[in-house]
Design an enzyme around this catalytic site. Structure first.
Site, PDB file in Angstrom:
ATOM      1  N   ARG A 115       1.722  10.504   1.744  1.00 36.77           N
ATOM      2  CA  ARG A 115       2.766   9.492   1.946  1.00 36.77           C
ATOM      3  C   ARG A 115       3.480   9.342   0.612  1.00 36.77           C
ATOM      4  NH1 ARG A 115       2.815   3.694   4.870  1.00 36.77           N
ATOM      5  NH2 ARG A 115       2.958   5.156   6.583  1.00 36.77           N
ATOM      6  N   HIS A 142       8.861  10.435   9.523  1.00 39.30           N
ATOM      7  CA  HIS A 142       7.539   9.845   9.808  1.00 39.30           C
ATOM      8  C   HIS A 142       7.012  10.444  11.125  1.00 39.30           C
ATOM      9  CE1 HIS A 142       4.200   7.313   9.445  1.00 39.30           C
ATOM     10  NE2 HIS A 142       4.726   6.119   9.597  1.00 39.30           N
ATOM     11  N   GLN A 145       3.947   8.891  13.159  1.00 39.16           N
ATOM     12  CA  GLN A 145       4.288   7.682  13.913  1.00 39.16           C
ATOM     13  C   GLN A 145       4.934   8.072  15.241  1.00 39.16           C
ATOM     14  OE1 GLN A 145       3.873   4.185  13.068  1.00 39.16           O
ATOM     15  NE2 GLN A 145       4.316   4.145  15.252  1.00 39.16           N
ATOM     16  N   ASP A 237      12.996  -1.143  13.482  1.00 38.90           N
ATOM     17  CA  ASP A 237      12.182  -1.024  12.267  1.00 38.90           C
ATOM     18  C   ASP A 237      12.793  -1.969  11.233  1.00 38.90           C
ATOM     19  OD1 ASP A 237      10.487  -0.110  10.247  1.00 38.90           O
ATOM     20  OD2 ASP A 237      11.521   1.795   9.955  1.00 38.90           O
ATOM     21  N   CYS A 277       7.318   0.396  14.761  1.00 40.13           N
ATOM     22  CA  CYS A 277       6.264   1.124  14.045  1.00 40.13           C
ATOM     23  C   CYS A 277       5.354   0.178  13.269  1.00 40.13           C
ATOM     24  CB  CYS A 277       6.888   2.153  13.103  1.00 40.13           C
ATOM     25  SG  CYS A 277       8.082   1.425  11.949  1.00 40.13           S
ATOM     26  N   ARG A 305      -1.805   5.596  16.919  1.00 43.58           N
ATOM     27  CA  ARG A 305      -1.800   6.350  15.657  1.00 43.58           C
ATOM     28  C   ARG A 305      -3.145   7.054  15.484  1.00 43.58           C
ATOM     29  NH1 ARG A 305       1.630   4.966  11.511  1.00 43.58           N
ATOM     30  NH2 ARG A 305       0.818   6.885  10.594  1.00 43.58           N
TER      31      ARG A 305
HETATM   32  N1  NVA Z   1      10.920   2.639   7.571  1.00 42.21           N
HETATM   33  C1  NVA Z   1       9.683   2.031   7.143  1.00 42.21           C
HETATM   34  C2  NVA Z   1       8.546   2.523   7.976  1.00 42.21           C
HETATM   35  C3  NVA Z   1       7.207   1.937   7.629  1.00 42.21           C
HETATM   36  C4  NVA Z   1       6.110   2.481   8.474  1.00 42.21           C
HETATM   37  C5  NVA Z   1       9.462   2.346   5.670  1.00 42.21           C
HETATM   38  O1  NVA Z   1       9.682   3.486   5.265  1.00 42.21           O
HETATM   39  O2  NVA Z   1       9.076   1.445   4.928  1.00 42.21           O
HETATM   40  N1   CP Z   2       3.645   2.366  10.816  1.00 36.36           N
HETATM   41  C1   CP Z   2       3.042   2.684   9.658  1.00 36.36           C
HETATM   42  O1   CP Z   2       3.108   3.808   9.163  1.00 36.36           O
HETATM   43  O2   CP Z   2       2.316   1.669   9.116  1.00 36.36           O
HETATM   44  P1   CP Z   2       1.678   1.626   7.659  1.00 36.36           P
HETATM   45  O3   CP Z   2       2.806   1.599   6.689  1.00 36.36           O
HETATM   46  O4   CP Z   2       0.857   0.366   7.650  1.00 36.36           O
HETATM   47  O5   CP Z   2       0.829   2.847   7.461  1.00 36.36           O
END
Ligand code: NVA
Ligand code: CP
Length: 318
Positions: A115, A142, A145, A237, A277, A305
């Site tokens: 990540r 992502h 997800q 989101d 998400c 997930r």
């Molecule tokens: N768009 C959000 C998704 C989090 C799971 C982010 O990147 O923070």
């Molecule tokens: N939806 C998602 O990826 O959640 P986290 O950021 O908590 O891993």
């Protein structure tokens, strides 16, 4: 699945999961069917440990609740071991090149999840690693997800092809992976974003090309009602993703007309599913009434997930 209910076997061993465009419709369907089967096994208490003796490294440069817990727990349930590697605890935080790290980690591990901010970090890790690399979220995508999201819709609606999925909000990593994943599965994906916050033009073009082959379609608009009209799925989101926190105030102004609330969902089909998400900000991108209402399936989605990533790890690493 085959007519007998068995998951049709497909070999994805050794592959990376950087974004869903690298996978065919049939391969994504295989991952979804496997996820549903793995979920069934777990609910029935069946022991299923095809990853005994294997280790996955989980590199995190950003925060996470769901991704970390579902990968760690999933790997444990599959008989393997997961290592949580926070950026600050490994030499990546002190500037060790990704190329060196990828080659070293490949000598110890059987798979890697990352990540990170820059999508090129995922691409480079995969380029230099000799083990499967999974994108656990980058600024561009992502895919893990979206596997869980597609599984959730499939479980509730019994199909994906032909359904309309509307994403209301930022043209961000989630929007990108939903455009591609939805298009791959022959869905009609509509994205409504305010001016200046549109999805990446290259991803839109790619998803349009994919949709042209699968019978799906892509609609890009600034009008949330147009996107939500007759939708089977409404998705949103956060307005400010990780890394964009400083823009929060300016984004609250830009996205003010893009809240998914009781008024907007009137445009959708009565039996629409609400997906997010998570993490969510109630009162910003979604009203409390919608996210906690009867059409919301966010906790099934979050649970998936676990199942979808177990299916992915088995497919790539077993
Ligand atoms: N768009 C959000 C998704 C989090 C799971 C982010 O990147 O923070
Ligand atoms: N939806 C998602 O990826 O959640 P986290 O950021 O908590 O891993």
């Amino acid at each position: 699945m085959t007519a007998s209910g068995q998951v049709k076997e497909l070999s994805l061993k050794g592959r990376d999961m950087i974004e869903l465009d690298e996978y065919s419709t049939e391969e994504i369907q295989f991952l979804l069917d496997s996820a549903i089967e793995i979920k069934r096994k777990q609910k029935n208490g069946e022991v299923y440990q095809p990853l005994k003796g294997k280790t996955i490294g989980l590199i995190f440069e950003k925060s996470s609740t769901r991704t970390r817990i579902s990968f760690e727990t999933g790997m444990f349930q599959l008989g393997g071991h997961a290592l949580f590697l926070s950026k600050n605890d490994i030499q990546l935080g002190r500037g060790e090149p990704i190329s060196d790290m990828a080659q070293v980690m490949s000598r110890y591990l059987d798979g890697l999840m990352i990540r990170t901010f820059g999508h090129d970090n995922v691409v480079n890790l995969a380029k230099y690693a000799s083990i499967p690399v999974i994108n656990g979220l980058s600024d561009m995508a992502h895919p893990c997800q979206v596997l869980a999201d597609l599984q959730t819709v499939l479980e509730y609606k019994g199909k994906l092809k032909g359904l309309k999925m509307a994403f209301i909000g930022d043209g961000n990593n989630m929007a990108h992976s939903l455009l591609i994943g939805g298009a791959k599965m022959g869905m009609h994906v509509a994205l409504a974003s305010p001016k200046g916050y549109e999805a990446d033009a290259g991803i839109v073009k790619l998803s349009e090309d994919i949709a042209a082959q699968t019978g799906g379609s892509i609609t890009i608009t600034q009008d949330p009602i147009e996107a939500a009209k007759d939708a089977d799925v409404i998705y949103t989101d956060v307005w400010a993703s990780m890394g964009f926190e400083e823009e929060q105030a300016q984004r609250e102004v830009a996205f003010a007309d893009y809240q998914v609330n009781e008024e907007l969902v009137k445009a959708a089909k009565p039996d629409y599913l609400f997906l997010h998400c998570l993490p969510a900000h109630r009162g910003e991108e979604v009203s409390e009434g919608v996210i906690d209402g009867v059409n919301s399936v966010i906790f099934d989605q979050a649970e998936n997930r676990l199942h979808a990533q177990k299916a992915l790890m088995v497919a790539l690493m077993a």
